[in-house]
Design a protein around this motif. Structure first.
Motif, PDB file in Angstrom:
ATOM      1  N   ASP A  42      26.736 -13.147  28.614  1.00 56.44           N
ATOM      2  CA  ASP A  42      25.879 -12.846  29.770  1.00 56.44           C
ATOM      3  C   ASP A  42      25.973 -11.376  30.170  1.00 56.44           C
ATOM      4  O   ASP A  42      24.974 -10.765  30.551  1.00 56.44           O
ATOM      5  CB  ASP A  42      26.271 -13.723  30.956  1.00 56.44           C
ATOM      6  N   ARG A  43      27.161 -10.800  30.075  1.00 59.67           N
ATOM      7  CA  ARG A  43      27.325  -9.406  30.492  1.00 59.67           C
ATOM      8  C   ARG A  43      26.502  -8.454  29.626  1.00 59.67           C
ATOM      9  O   ARG A  43      26.041  -7.415  30.103  1.00 59.67           O
ATOM     10  CB  ARG A  43      28.797  -9.020  30.432  1.00 59.67           C
ATOM     11  N   LEU A  44      26.308  -8.812  28.363  1.00 58.49           N
ATOM     12  CA  LEU A  44      25.555  -7.950  27.448  1.00 58.49           C
ATOM     13  C   LEU A  44      24.164  -8.499  27.135  1.00 58.49           C
ATOM     14  O   LEU A  44      23.501  -8.005  26.221  1.00 58.49           O
ATOM     15  CB  LEU A  44      26.346  -7.750  26.149  1.00 58.49           C
ATOM     16  N   ALA A  45      23.715  -9.474  27.913  1.00 55.14           N
ATOM     17  CA  ALA A  45      22.424 -10.123  27.629  1.00 55.14           C
ATOM     18  C   ALA A  45      21.267  -9.138  27.638  1.00 55.14           C
ATOM     19  O   ALA A  45      20.316  -9.276  26.863  1.00 55.14           O
ATOM     20  CB  ALA A  45      22.175 -11.245  28.640  1.00 55.14           C
ATOM     21  N   GLY A  46      21.315  -8.122  28.499  1.00 55.97           N
ATOM     22  CA  GLY A  46      20.215  -7.166  28.596  1.00 55.97           C
ATOM     23  C   GLY A  46      20.361  -5.954  27.708  1.00 55.97           C
ATOM     24  O   GLY A  46      19.579  -5.005  27.819  1.00 55.97           O
ATOM     25  N   VAL A  47      21.335  -5.980  26.799  1.00 52.76           N
ATOM     26  CA  VAL A  47      21.597  -4.827  25.942  1.00 52.76           C
ATOM     27  C   VAL A  47      21.253  -5.165  24.486  1.00 52.76           C
ATOM     28  O   VAL A  47      21.831  -6.084  23.907  1.00 52.76           O
ATOM     29  CB  VAL A  47      23.082  -4.402  26.031  1.00 52.76           C
ATOM     30  N   PRO A  48      20.311  -4.433  23.879  1.00 57.32           N
ATOM     31  CA  PRO A  48      19.920  -4.704  22.493  1.00 57.32           C
ATOM     32  C   PRO A  48      20.932  -4.121  21.503  1.00 57.32           C
ATOM     33  O   PRO A  48      20.720  -3.067  20.912  1.00 57.32           O
ATOM     34  CB  PRO A  48      18.561  -4.008  22.375  1.00 57.32           C
ATOM     35  N   VAL A  49      22.053  -4.803  21.344  1.00 59.99           N
ATOM     36  CA  VAL A  49      23.115  -4.315  20.463  1.00 59.99           C
ATOM     37  C   VAL A  49      22.670  -4.417  19.005  1.00 59.99           C
ATOM     38  O   VAL A  49      22.264  -5.481  18.542  1.00 59.99           O
ATOM     39  CB  VAL A  49      24.418  -5.120  20.679  1.00 59.99           C
ATOM     40  N   GLY A 203      29.316  -6.972  36.018  1.00 58.54           N
ATOM     41  CA  GLY A 203      28.210  -7.758  35.509  1.00 58.54           C
ATOM     42  C   GLY A 203      27.506  -7.130  34.327  1.00 58.54           C
ATOM     43  O   GLY A 203      28.128  -6.587  33.423  1.00 58.54           O
ATOM     44  N   ASP A 204      26.173  -7.169  34.369  1.00 59.89           N
ATOM     45  CA  ASP A 204      25.390  -6.780  33.197  1.00 59.89           C
ATOM     46  C   ASP A 204      25.408  -5.273  32.973  1.00 59.89           C
ATOM     47  O   ASP A 204      25.573  -4.486  33.903  1.00 59.89           O
ATOM     48  CB  ASP A 204      23.966  -7.352  33.349  1.00 59.89           C
ATOM     49  N   LEU A 205      25.281  -4.893  31.693  1.00 62.61           N
ATOM     50  CA  LEU A 205      25.382  -3.481  31.307  1.00 62.61           C
ATOM     51  C   LEU A 205      24.040  -2.911  30.864  1.00 62.61           C
ATOM     52  O   LEU A 205      24.005  -1.891  30.197  1.00 62.61           O
ATOM     53  CB  LEU A 205      26.406  -3.320  30.180  1.00 62.61           C
ATOM     54  N   SER A 206      22.947  -3.537  31.245  1.00 64.75           N
ATOM     55  CA  SER A 206      21.644  -3.081  30.767  1.00 64.75           C
ATOM     56  C   SER A 206      21.335  -1.654  31.210  1.00 64.75           C
ATOM     57  O   SER A 206      20.553  -0.950  30.570  1.00 64.75           O
ATOM     58  CB  SER A 206      20.543  -4.026  31.255  1.00 64.75           C
ATOM     59  N   GLY A 207      21.972  -1.194  32.290  1.00 65.93           N
ATOM     60  CA  GLY A 207      21.712   0.152  32.787  1.00 65.93           C
ATOM     61  C   GLY A 207      22.187   1.262  31.875  1.00 65.93           C
ATOM     62  O   GLY A 207      21.810   2.414  32.065  1.00 65.93           O
ATOM     63  N   VAL A 208      23.019   0.945  30.883  1.00 62.80           N
ATOM     64  CA  VAL A 208      23.517   1.998  29.995  1.00 62.80           C
ATOM     65  C   VAL A 208      22.599   2.223  28.794  1.00 62.80           C
ATOM     66  O   VAL A 208      22.812   3.150  28.015  1.00 62.80           O
ATOM     67  CB  VAL A 208      24.942   1.683  29.468  1.00 62.80           C
ATOM     68  N   VAL A 209      21.558   1.402  28.649  1.00 63.96           N
ATOM     69  CA  VAL A 209      20.648   1.548  27.508  1.00 63.96           C
ATOM     70  C   VAL A 209      19.756   2.768  27.754  1.00 63.96           C
ATOM     71  O   VAL A 209      19.034   2.830  28.749  1.00 63.96           O
ATOM     72  CB  VAL A 209      19.769   0.294  27.329  1.00 63.96           C
ATOM     73  N   PRO A 210      19.789   3.754  26.857  1.00 62.57           N
ATOM     74  CA  PRO A 210      18.975   4.962  27.067  1.00 62.57           C
ATOM     75  C   PRO A 210      17.497   4.684  26.849  1.00 62.57           C
ATOM     76  O   PRO A 210      17.139   3.764  26.099  1.00 62.57           O
ATOM     77  CB  PRO A 210      19.509   5.930  26.006  1.00 62.57           C
ATOM     78  N   PRO A 211      16.604   5.448  27.507  1.00 58.84           N
ATOM     79  CA  PRO A 211      15.175   5.311  27.242  1.00 58.84           C
ATOM     80  C   PRO A 211      14.902   5.555  25.759  1.00 58.84           C
ATOM     81  O   PRO A 211      15.636   6.308  25.110  1.00 58.84           O
ATOM     82  CB  PRO A 211      14.550   6.414  28.104  1.00 58.84           C
ATOM     83  N   PRO A 212      13.868   4.927  25.196  1.00 59.64           N
ATOM     84  CA  PRO A 212      13.588   5.065  23.766  1.00 59.64           C
ATOM     85  C   PRO A 212      13.464   6.501  23.288  1.00 59.64           C
ATOM     86  O   PRO A 212      13.870   6.827  22.177  1.00 59.64           O
ATOM     87  CB  PRO A 212      12.254   4.315  23.604  1.00 59.64           C
ATOM     88  N   GLU A 213      12.923   7.382  24.122  1.00 60.86           N
ATOM     89  CA  GLU A 213      12.689   8.759  23.685  1.00 60.86           C
ATOM     90  C   GLU A 213      13.918   9.642  23.871  1.00 60.86           C
ATOM     91  O   GLU A 213      13.936  10.785  23.429  1.00 60.86           O
ATOM     92  CB  GLU A 213      11.512   9.370  24.443  1.00 60.86           C
ATOM     93  N   GLN A 214      14.954   9.135  24.536  1.00 54.39           N
ATOM     94  CA  GLN A 214      16.093   9.979  24.868  1.00 54.39           C
ATOM     95  C   GLN A 214      17.015  10.140  23.665  1.00 54.39           C
ATOM     96  O   GLN A 214      17.546   9.184  23.149  1.00 54.39           O
ATOM     97  CB  GLN A 214      16.885   9.355  26.026  1.00 54.39           C
ATOM     98  N   GLU A 215      17.201  11.361  23.216  1.00 52.96           N
ATOM     99  CA  GLU A 215      18.105  11.637  22.106  1.00 52.96           C
ATOM    100  C   GLU A 215      19.383  12.295  22.589  1.00 52.96           C
ATOM    101  O   GLU A 215      20.413  12.205  21.968  1.00 52.96           O
ATOM    102  CB  GLU A 215      17.417  12.521  21.060  1.00 52.96           C
ATOM    103  N   GLU A 216      19.312  13.005  23.702  1.00 50.54           N
ATOM    104  CA  GLU A 216      20.498  13.659  24.243  1.00 50.54           C
ATOM    105  C   GLU A 216      20.322  13.833  25.733  1.00 50.54           C
ATOM    106  O   GLU A 216      19.246  14.166  26.210  1.00 50.54           O
ATOM    107  CB  GLU A 216      20.716  15.016  23.575  1.00 50.54           C
TER     108      GLU A 216
END
Length: 231
Positions: A42-49, A203-216
């Motif tokens: 559940d904690r990583l449910a929102g993260v596309p690992v 809780g969930d870690l979805s906030g650490v997922v970078p935007p698709p265009e973000q490289e740095e």
């Protein structure tokens, strides 16, 4: 580059017994640890690992088992993320080790600590950081710079990797706290790493997922004197 979630294995039977397990075989998760491992789904449910990398030791593979079953993925086993080789200290009770002269060195000057019959903490940091950076480059090449992956390892190993990412000398790594089943997040870039989370037990870690265009991550455009110069 990619973003790595550094996962310390969940609570083990050795953690509960106050024993320095090291690479001793047969150390498994406790009942509490198995509960923590299940909660990671559940904690990583929102993260596309995109990938999982693990220490060879059983307690790490057990920790990842619920996540791997839910995602339908197989982990890459990485010897560079194995627990510290504590040598003659392996299997001893922590309360007995407190009286050893080397214990003070481990706490106050860890870069000089070499375990009798085992390895030095400086060596541990070097091999762990090399392994993390190599897998980060691999995941980036395979899945793109926005990819997120998980590396499951051990307390001292995760702390050593975080110290490197923070630019902290190894002698300061005992100031970093990494609880069983905690999640710490590092985003590597071509120039430097950014530490996004340390010892997250929430809780969930979805906030650490970078935007698709973000490289740095780039410094804020409205940074002012006296304010932050970071991202």
């Amino acid at each position: 580059m990619a973003t790595v979630i550094l996962l310390r294995h969940a609570r083990s039977t050795a953690n509960g017994a106050g024993v320095l397990a090291g690479r001793q075989p047969g150390v498994r998760l406790s009942d509490k640890g198995e509960e923590q491992a299940r909660a990671l789904v559940d904690r990583l449910a929102g993260v596309p690992v995109r990938a999982f990398v693990t220490s060879p030791l059983e307690r790490c593979r057990q920790t990842l088992a619920p996540l791997l079953a839910e995602r339908g993925l197989e982990p890459v086993v990485e010897p560079g993320l194995a627990e510290v080789e504590y040598g003659e200290w392996t299997g001893r009770e922590i309360k007995d080790l407190l009286a050893e002269p080397l214990w003070k060195v481990v706490q106050q000057h860890p870069s000089a600590a070499v375990f009798p019959g085992g390895e030095g903490l400086a060596t541990v940091q070097a091999r762990a950081v090399a392994a993390i950076r190599a897998h980060d480059a691999r995941v980036t090449a395979e899945h793109g710079p926005g990819a997120v992956w998980v590396a499951c390892s051990h307390g001292d190993v995760v702390k050593a990797v975080l110290a490197d990412a923070l630019g902290v000398h190894l002698d300061g790594f005992q100031r970093i706290v990494v609880d069983p089943a905690s999640l710490s997040v590092v985003q590597y870039t071509e120039t430097r790493p950014f530490v996004l989370r340390v010892n997250d037990n929430g809780g969930d870690l979805s906030g650490v997922v970078p935007p698709p265009e973000q490289e740095e991550r780039a410094p804020s455009s409205d940074a002012v004197v006296g304010g932050t110069t970071g991202p």
